[in-house]
Design a protein around this motif. Structure first.
Motif, short mmCIF file in Angstrom:
data_model
loop_
_atom_site.label_atom_id
_atom_site.label_comp_id
_atom_site.label_asym_id
_atom_site.label_seq_id
_atom_site.Cartn_x
_atom_site.Cartn_y
_atom_site.Cartn_z
N ASP A 132 -14.16 55.52 -11.36
CA ASP A 132 -13.39 56.77 -11.35
C ASP A 132 -12.49 56.75 -10.14
O ASP A 132 -12.90 56.37 -9.04
CB ASP A 132 -14.32 58.00 -11.30
CG ASP A 132 -14.62 58.54 -12.70
OD1 ASP A 132 -13.82 58.31 -13.62
OD2 ASP A 132 -15.67 59.21 -12.85
N ASP A 143 -21.81 59.20 -13.07
CA ASP A 143 -21.68 58.48 -14.35
C ASP A 143 -22.84 57.50 -14.56
O ASP A 143 -23.28 57.29 -15.69
CB ASP A 143 -20.32 57.76 -14.42
CG ASP A 143 -19.20 58.70 -14.89
OD1 ASP A 143 -19.44 59.48 -15.82
OD2 ASP A 143 -18.11 58.63 -14.32
N ARG A 188 -23.81 58.59 -25.45
CA ARG A 188 -23.37 59.90 -25.92
C ARG A 188 -23.68 60.07 -27.41
O ARG A 188 -23.55 61.17 -27.95
CB ARG A 188 -21.86 60.04 -25.72
CG ARG A 188 -21.46 60.05 -24.25
CD ARG A 188 -19.94 60.05 -24.10
NE ARG A 188 -19.57 60.13 -22.69
CZ ARG A 188 -18.32 60.03 -22.24
NH1 ARG A 188 -17.32 59.87 -23.09
NH2 ARG A 188 -18.06 60.12 -20.96
N SER A 194 -18.01 66.36 -15.82
CA SER A 194 -16.86 66.23 -14.91
C SER A 194 -15.71 67.10 -15.37
O SER A 194 -14.95 67.61 -14.55
CB SER A 194 -16.42 64.76 -14.82
OG SER A 194 -16.08 64.26 -16.10
N1 LIG Z 1 -7.43 52.90 -18.14
C1 LIG Z 1 -8.55 52.59 -18.78
N2 LIG Z 1 -8.77 51.34 -19.21
C2 LIG Z 1 -9.91 51.03 -19.85
N3 LIG Z 1 -10.90 51.90 -20.12
C3 LIG Z 1 -10.74 53.17 -19.72
C4 LIG Z 1 -9.57 53.58 -19.01
N4 LIG Z 1 -9.70 54.91 -18.74
C5 LIG Z 1 -10.89 55.29 -19.23
N5 LIG Z 1 -11.54 54.27 -19.82
C6 LIG Z 1 -12.84 54.30 -20.49
O1 LIG Z 1 -12.86 55.42 -21.39
C7 LIG Z 1 -14.15 56.04 -21.43
C8 LIG Z 1 -14.04 57.54 -21.08
O2 LIG Z 1 -13.52 57.69 -19.77
P1 LIG Z 1 -13.68 59.03 -18.94
O3 LIG Z 1 -13.31 60.18 -19.81
O4 LIG Z 1 -12.95 58.86 -17.66
O5 LIG Z 1 -15.26 59.04 -18.69
P2 LIG Z 1 -16.10 59.87 -17.65
O6 LIG Z 1 -15.78 61.33 -17.89
O7 LIG Z 1 -17.50 59.51 -17.99
O8 LIG Z 1 -15.69 59.41 -16.27
C9 LIG Z 1 -15.01 55.25 -20.48
O9 LIG Z 1 -15.70 54.26 -21.23
C10 LIG Z 1 -14.01 54.57 -19.56
O10 LIG Z 1 -14.49 53.36 -19.00
#
Ligand SMILES: Nc1ncnc2c1ncn2[C@@H]1O[C@H](COP(=O)(O)OP(=O)(O)O)[C@@H](O)[C@H]1O
Ligand SMILES: Cc1ncc(C[n+]2csc(CCOP(=O)(O)OP(=O)(O)O)c2C)c(N)n1
Ligand SMILES: [Mg+2]
Ligand SMILES: [Mg+2]
Ligand SMILES: [Mg+2]
Length: 332
Positions: free
Chosen positions: A50, A79, A153, A221
């Motif tokens: 993150d 996470d 999930r 989050s």
């Molecule tokens: N730029 C990216 N490239 C690859 N995977 C991504 C990217 N942004 C988010 N993800 C993936 O998408 C999913 C959801 O992300 P996110 O909403 O940020 O999760 P969280 O709320 O658990 O932090 C996760 O599996 C994350 O690793």
């Protein structure tokens, strides 16, 4: 001191001290081309990342360097907690604008090292670059989990209870108090601000929940509405969530009143509480609820069939669709 006087390599030397809190699983930490780590046998490797961006995730006029360091690690450990895992290592990348001092970076890392020490997590590497505009911090956290305890999930089943840890909405309300300049260092609302700037990841609770037969889990989050919908979508189920059962702190109720807002709105849509929402069959929950998780558990609803959608039931018993309206980066 200005960062440019010190330079990149001397800055890394400053950062490097006191970064290994759990020596057994590290062969190489900071100082080589890559870290070399010893994986736990018979466990799955968890990896999550993150990023925190100035004026998107934090405002340096209301957050100290130490608090920002603490929070940037906390959101990542959260996470790992939501997968049922134990965090083990972090890798930290920072892009530093020229208006920050060496003292700022040292203090940022003191906050990071404090929470890493608390959770037995090693800082095993990172990257340090300059930024023409704004501070950016990216943390990658690694963790481990027994495959039997892995929480997705997607495992919620009809008839399961929907449960949350702690209280919700404090962080979103704390952010609003900060933005409006309406808080005092030692006032009644101070805990809301503290929960916003230094959230505690629910690592112990997450591992205990995962050992108790929970069927799905997510950390909060982006707000309960968003996270509950993520579980529902991944699990192909619906949910009935009772507004009256959502745990709100006394502080958020009072602060919301003072701001002319509804505490429930912060819980549903505010985000950054970093509590856990999970589903669990009733029998397993009755056992779990007797254990000491170091935080309270509150049943807020039940899992129903997918065709009903995710419903919010108000105090009069009226049902409406709970839209996944939480924090969304491209829709603020
Ligand atoms: N730029 C990216 N490239 C690859 N995977 C991504 C990217 N942004 C988010 N993800 C993936 O998408 C999913 C959801 O992300 P996110 O909403 O940020 O999760 P969280 O709320 O658990 O932090 C996760 O599996 C994350 O690793
Ligand atoms: C200056 C400032 N503006 C707005 C917010 C509110 N905010 C920023 S990001 C966010 C959601 C959580 O961050 P995100 O990057 O979406 O984390 P993830 O869901 O990937 O864990 C919230 C509520 C804040 N914390 N600080
Ligand atoms: Mg994320
Ligand atoms: Mg996250
Ligand atoms: Mg998000």
């Amino acid at each position: 001191m200005e960062i440019k006087k010190l330079g990149e390599f001397a800055l890394i030397d400053l950062i490097k001290v006191d970064t290994i809190h759990n020596k057994e699983n590290v062969v190489i930490g900071i100082g080589d081309d890559a870290a070399a780590l010893i994986p736990a046998p018979h466990h799955l490797q968890l990896v999550t990342t993150d990023m925190l961006v100035e004026m998107v995730h934090f405002d340096l006029s209301t957050t100290s360097a130490w608090q920002l360091g603490y929070k940037s690690i906390a959101v990542n450990l959260s996470d790992i907690a939501a997968m049922g895992g134990q965090p083990t290592h972090v890798v930290i990348s920072i892009a530093l604008p020229s208006y920050l001092s060496v003292d700022f970076v040292v203090s940022l890392y003191e906050g990071m090292k404090e929470i890493c020490h608390e959770f037995g997590v090693n800082i095993v590497g990172g990257d340090t670059v300059s930024s023409p505009n704004g501070l950016v911090i990216n943390v990658t956290a690694m963790g481990e989990v027994d495959p039997k305890k892995l929480q997705r999930r997607s495992g919620a089943g009809v008839g399961d209870l929907v449960v949350v840890t702690g209280a919700l909405g404090d962080s979103g309300c704390g952010l609003e108090l900060l933005q409006q300049g309406k808080w005092t260092e030692h006032g009644f609302f101070q805990p809301l601000v503290t929960r916003h700037v230094t959230p505690r990841p629910q690592v112990t609770a997450g591992a205990m929940i995962a050992s108790s037969g929970s069927t799905s889990m997510n950390d909060i989050s982006d707000g309960l509405a968003s996270e509950a919908n993520e579980i529902a979508r991944a699990s192909h189920v619906g949910m009935r969530i009772y507004a009256e059962m959502i745990p709100l702190s006394a502080e958020v109720c009072a602060a919301a009143r003072a701001l002319g807002k509804d505490g429930l709105e912060y819980a549903l849509y505010g985000g950054e509480d970093y509590q856990l929402v999970f589903t669990i069959p009733p029998q397993q929950f009755s056992l779990l609820s007797q254990a000491d998780l170091g935080t309270k558990l509150t049943v807020i609803g039940e899992v129903i069939e997918e065709r009903h959608g995710v419903l919010l039931v108000d105090e009069d018993g009226a049902e409406s669709l709970l839209e996944p309206k939480g924090y969304n980066h491209f829709r603020q």
